[in-house]
Design an enzyme around this catalytic site. Structure first.
Site, short mmCIF file in Angstrom:
data_model
loop_
_atom_site.label_atom_id
_atom_site.label_comp_id
_atom_site.label_asym_id
_atom_site.label_seq_id
_atom_site.Cartn_x
_atom_site.Cartn_y
_atom_site.Cartn_z
N GLY A 266 0.77 -1.25 0.00
CA GLY A 266 0.00 0.00 0.00
C GLY A 266 0.80 1.29 0.00
N ASN B 142 1.33 3.14 -2.67
CA ASN B 142 0.55 4.08 -3.48
C ASN B 142 -0.67 4.57 -2.71
OD1 ASN B 142 1.58 4.55 -6.33
ND2 ASN B 142 1.85 2.34 -6.11
N MET C 228 -4.50 -7.23 -6.58
CA MET C 228 -4.00 -8.35 -7.38
C MET C 228 -5.10 -9.31 -7.87
SD MET C 228 -1.16 -7.17 -7.64
CE MET C 228 -0.06 -8.26 -8.51
N ARG C 229 -6.36 -8.85 -7.93
CA ARG C 229 -7.42 -9.67 -8.52
C ARG C 229 -7.82 -9.05 -9.85
NH1 ARG C 229 -6.72 -13.94 -6.22
NH2 ARG C 229 -8.55 -14.62 -7.39
N ASN D 8 -6.33 2.74 -12.52
CA ASN D 8 -5.30 1.78 -12.10
C ASN D 8 -3.92 2.40 -12.30
OD1 ASN D 8 -4.14 -0.83 -11.41
ND2 ASN D 8 -3.74 -1.14 -13.60
N HIS E 102 0.07 1.19 -13.11
CA HIS E 102 0.86 0.04 -13.56
C HIS E 102 2.31 0.51 -13.71
CE1 HIS E 102 1.71 -3.81 -15.41
NE2 HIS E 102 2.39 -3.16 -16.33
N GLU F 115 -9.95 -5.45 -20.51
CA GLU F 115 -8.67 -6.13 -20.71
C GLU F 115 -7.66 -5.67 -19.65
OE1 GLU F 115 -7.03 -6.86 -24.35
OE2 GLU F 115 -8.91 -7.73 -25.03
N ASP G 218 -4.64 -4.20 -17.66
CA ASP G 218 -3.67 -3.11 -17.88
C ASP G 218 -3.95 -2.37 -19.19
OD1 ASP G 218 -2.40 -3.72 -15.46
OD2 ASP G 218 -1.13 -5.21 -16.42
N GLU H 119 5.56 6.66 -9.33
CA GLU H 119 4.17 6.25 -9.08
C GLU H 119 3.55 7.12 -8.00
OE1 GLU H 119 3.22 2.03 -8.82
OE2 GLU H 119 5.22 1.54 -9.53
C1 GAR Z 1 2.91 -0.93 -7.69
O1 GAR Z 1 4.20 -0.89 -8.25
C2 GAR Z 1 1.87 -0.95 -8.79
O2 GAR Z 1 2.22 -0.20 -9.92
C3 GAR Z 1 1.80 -2.43 -9.11
O3 GAR Z 1 1.86 -3.06 -7.86
C4 GAR Z 1 2.65 -2.25 -6.97
C5 GAR Z 1 1.86 -2.05 -5.69
O4 GAR Z 1 2.66 -1.41 -4.72
N1 GAR Z 1 0.61 -2.76 -9.83
C6 GAR Z 1 0.57 -3.64 -10.85
O5 GAR Z 1 1.52 -4.28 -11.22
C7 GAR Z 1 -0.81 -3.77 -11.53
N2 GAR Z 1 -0.70 -4.47 -12.76
P1 GAR Z 1 2.00 -0.73 -3.46
O6 GAR Z 1 1.12 -1.79 -2.78
O7 GAR Z 1 3.18 -0.37 -2.59
O8 GAR Z 1 1.23 0.45 -3.90
#
Ligand code: GAR
Length: 216
Positions: free
Chosen positions: A14, A16, A92-93, A109, A111, A145, A147, A176
């Site tokens: 978490g 982000n 992650m779902r 989202n 990425h 779809e 991402d 990010e």
């Molecule tokens: C982040 O790097 C995000 O961009 C990625 O998961 C991480 C979560 O980090 N998301 C993906 O890969 C989605 N396809 P966080 O829990 O520290 O925010």
């Protein structure tokens, strides 16, 4: 003016989410995190919500027989908290078209690549294996779809010789944490619209200028 109410969906650490919480802590910010939903009961991100006094719920997909029940439960929680915008932050779902359509243009989202390149998992290892000189991150509206969807904000990070997936991930993650609050702010200010599945932003020049990260 009423602040945009943001719901954040997480599965893990978490960071982000924390960036979005920190941005909303400024009373002058046009958006605030009002609800956190975690698909994992032990997600470290839940402690971030608690520390900030933000309501959080654990909705574990394993508690449901079908994906529809899991998503209907998240949908009900988001609606009862009067959420305007849903942010996926390391969630992650994979969401079904039902949920994506229900929140169409109100679901975004982040990425860790320059989409549409390097969709999916193990992004940084695949970027390094490709020999690409630059990577970065993308905030986009969600479509069915994975991402995929209209791009709101991107930022570029250089790939540096000797990088490992971890060092590149750390460089991208810093971006990010700037891009996600910026995208939410732009939406909350009513500066973002979608035309022919492409995003247009009022005064976009300013937005682009601050998101280029110089080498070194
Ligand atoms: C982040 O790097 C995000 O961009 C990625 O998961 C991480 C979560 O980090 N998301 C993906 O890969 C989605 N396809 P966080 O829990 O520290 O925010």
């Amino acid at each position: 003016m009423a602040r945009l109410r943001v719901g954040v969906l997480i599965s893990g650490r978490g960071t982000n989410l924390q960036a979005l919480i920190d941005a909303g802590a400024d009373p002058a910010a046009p958006a605030e995190v009002a609800l956190v939903i975690s698909s994992q009961g032990d997600a470290p991100g839940l402690a971030r919500a608690r520390a900030a006094g933000i309501r959080s719920e654990v909705i574990n997909h394993r508690a449901f027989n079908a994906k529809q029940g899991f998503e209907a439960s998240m949908d009900a929680a988001l609606r009862s908290a009067r959420i305007d915008l849903v942010c996926l932050a390391g969630f992650m779902r994979i969401l079904t078209p039902w949920f994506v359509e229900r929140w169409r243009d109100r679901l975004i989202n982040i990425h860790p690549s320059l989409l549409p390149a390097f969709k999916g998992l193990d992004t940084h290892a695949r970027v390094l294996a490709s020999g690409a000189r630059f990577s970065g991150c993308t905030v986009h509206f969600v479509r069915a779809e994975m991402d995929d969807g209209p791009i709101i904000v991107q930022a570029v990070a250089p790939v540096i010789q000797g990088d490992t997936p971890e060092t590149l991930a750390a460089r991208v993650l810093e971006l990010e944490h700037r891009c996600y609050p910026l995208a939410v702010q732009l939406i909350a200010e009513g500066r973002v619209w979608i035309r022919s599945e492409r995003v247009e932003i009022a005064n976009a020049m300013i937005t682009n200028a601050i998101m280029i990260n110089p080498v070194g």
